[in-house]
Design a protein around this motif. Structure first.
Motif, PDB file in Angstrom:
ATOM      1  N   SER A  13       0.802  -1.219   0.000  1.00  0.00           N
ATOM      2  CA  SER A  13       0.000   0.000   0.000  1.00  0.00           C
ATOM      3  C   SER A  13       0.841   1.278   0.000  1.00  0.00           C
ATOM      4  O   SER A  13       0.481   2.277  -0.627  1.00  0.00           O
ATOM      5  CB  SER A  13      -0.949   0.006   1.210  1.00  0.00           C
ATOM      6  OG  SER A  13      -0.212  -0.067   2.426  1.00  0.00           O
ATOM      7  N   GLN A  44      -3.818  -2.039   3.263  1.00  0.00           N
ATOM      8  CA  GLN A  44      -4.743  -1.130   2.580  1.00  0.00           C
ATOM      9  C   GLN A  44      -4.485  -1.062   1.077  1.00  0.00           C
ATOM     10  O   GLN A  44      -4.891  -0.098   0.416  1.00  0.00           O
ATOM     11  CB  GLN A  44      -4.615   0.263   3.196  1.00  0.00           C
ATOM     12  CG  GLN A  44      -4.895   0.326   4.689  1.00  0.00           C
ATOM     13  CD  GLN A  44      -6.287  -0.164   5.027  1.00  0.00           C
ATOM     14  OE1 GLN A  44      -7.258   0.230   4.371  1.00  0.00           O
ATOM     15  NE2 GLN A  44      -6.405  -1.004   6.041  1.00  0.00           N
ATOM     16  N   SER A  45      -3.848  -2.060   0.530  1.00  0.00           N
ATOM     17  CA  SER A  45      -3.507  -2.019  -0.899  1.00  0.00           C
ATOM     18  C   SER A  45      -4.738  -1.915  -1.791  1.00  0.00           C
ATOM     19  O   SER A  45      -4.755  -1.141  -2.758  1.00  0.00           O
ATOM     20  CB  SER A  45      -2.711  -3.268  -1.287  1.00  0.00           C
ATOM     21  OG  SER A  45      -1.450  -3.284  -0.665  1.00  0.00           O
ATOM     22  N   THR A  48      -6.191   1.547  -1.713  1.00  0.00           N
ATOM     23  CA  THR A  48      -5.306   2.453  -2.449  1.00  0.00           C
ATOM     24  C   THR A  48      -5.484   2.285  -3.946  1.00  0.00           C
ATOM     25  O   THR A  48      -5.522   3.263  -4.708  1.00  0.00           O
ATOM     26  CB  THR A  48      -3.838   2.194  -2.064  1.00  0.00           C
ATOM     27  OG1 THR A  48      -3.684   2.328  -0.650  1.00  0.00           O
ATOM     28  CG2 THR A  48      -2.920   3.176  -2.765  1.00  0.00           C
TER      29      THR A  48
END
Length: 306
Positions: A13, A44-45, A48
């Motif tokens: 991320s 949180q990839s 994103t």
């Protein structure tokens, strides 16, 4: 010329936006199609990527339902390629974006594969020695010849992409696949670069598993070695039995040696277990191939929003 860039993503991320900015700034003279494959990231990839693709139409993302591995992520990316050429690169900023210009130049000179060959400067001994051993064993036993330092960072033409996609095997080993399909190839040197953020998900044990996958995927010589080894031990055993029988007939029954008995049991037992392990590795691969399961499952993608 439309350039498709395939980027497997696993817990990256913090690197995604800097990577996108580098691609956009350095390749502004080209039409880009950036394809991110989220391989079941736990950070949180995905969020994103959603924000990145929503704000930038040159970006697309595909998100797996779980972690299927980098091999599956690269295959999914190649199947989504729409460009005239494809660039495969990692999301950790270890692959210099500036090298893509040089790759494209060699593509225009007629090369279908342009591969970045990484040096080993700054790499730890714990990692470099097993890596060199892997390449040695692979080239000695395998049906293909791999070059130390050549990884996934490469340009491949549309015919190469189509050839790779046509291979439907479940147990995939991309380094071997790139070499097996052939085509005209050019290697260019690349300086070893450390990760920008985060830690590599490739531990030493995963590297060992990866090496086993490579050796078992492209040859059956380990099975042949087991055959020769078993034949050799059997011949030695027959010779030993004949010698022992002759000594018994001449000198009578002697007290059996503890060391000879123990050594024979340990040696033969170890060889049997080794051979069973090699055979089991191949049987396991047959097992997975016969299941015909998909290489990956896409849970969501940017195409769903179109």
């Amino acid at each position: 010329m439309l350039i498709s860039i395939v980027i497997p993503v696993f817990n990256e991320s913090k690197n995604l936006k800097p990577l996108y900015n580098q691609l956009k700034d350095n390749l502004s003279n080209y039409e880009l199609d950036i394809i991110f494959i989220n391989d079941g990231s736990k950070d949180q990839s995905l969020d994103t990527l959603k924000a990145l693709c929503q704000d930038n139409p040159i970006c697309r993302y595909y998100s797996f339902s779980k972690n299927f591995g980098k091999e599956a992520a690269m295959l999914a990316g190649l199947k989504a390629v729409q460009g005239d050429v494809c660039i495969i690169m990692d999301a950790d900023l270890q692959h210099p974006v500036e090298m893509i210009h040089e790759m494209i130049e060699f593509y225009h000179k007629g090369y279908d594969q342009v591969v970045a060959k990484r040096d080993r400067q700054g790499e730890s001994i714990i990692r470099s020695i097993p890596t060199k051993l892997f390449y040695y064993l692979m080239n000695v036993t395998g049906d293909i010849n791999l070059t130390d330092g050549e990884g996934d960072f490469r340009l491949i033409s549309k015919p190469v992409v189509k050839s790779i996609i046509s291979l439907s095997e479940y147990n995939r080993f991309s380094k071997g696949i790139f070499e097996w399909v052939g085509y005209r190839k050019k290697s260019i040197p690349m300086r070893n670069v450390e990760r920008n953020e985060g830690q590599s998900s490739f531990s030493l044990f995963k590297l060992i598993d990866y090496a086993i996958d490579g050796i078992a995927s492209y040859n059956n010589k380990p099975l042949r070695i087991c055959f020769y080894l078993g034949s050799f031990i059997m011949c030695l055993s027959i010779i030993y039995i004949i010698i022992a029988l002759i000594q018994t007939l001449i000198h009578g029954i002697d007290t059996p040696g503890y060391f000879t008995l123990l050594a024979s049991i340990l040696l033969l037992g170890g060889i049997q277990l080794f051979c069973l392990g090699v055979i089991g590795e191949y049987i396991g691969r047959i097992y997975y191939e016969t299941k015909k399961r998909p290489h990956y499952i896409i849970q969501e993608s940017s195409d769903d929003n179109d």
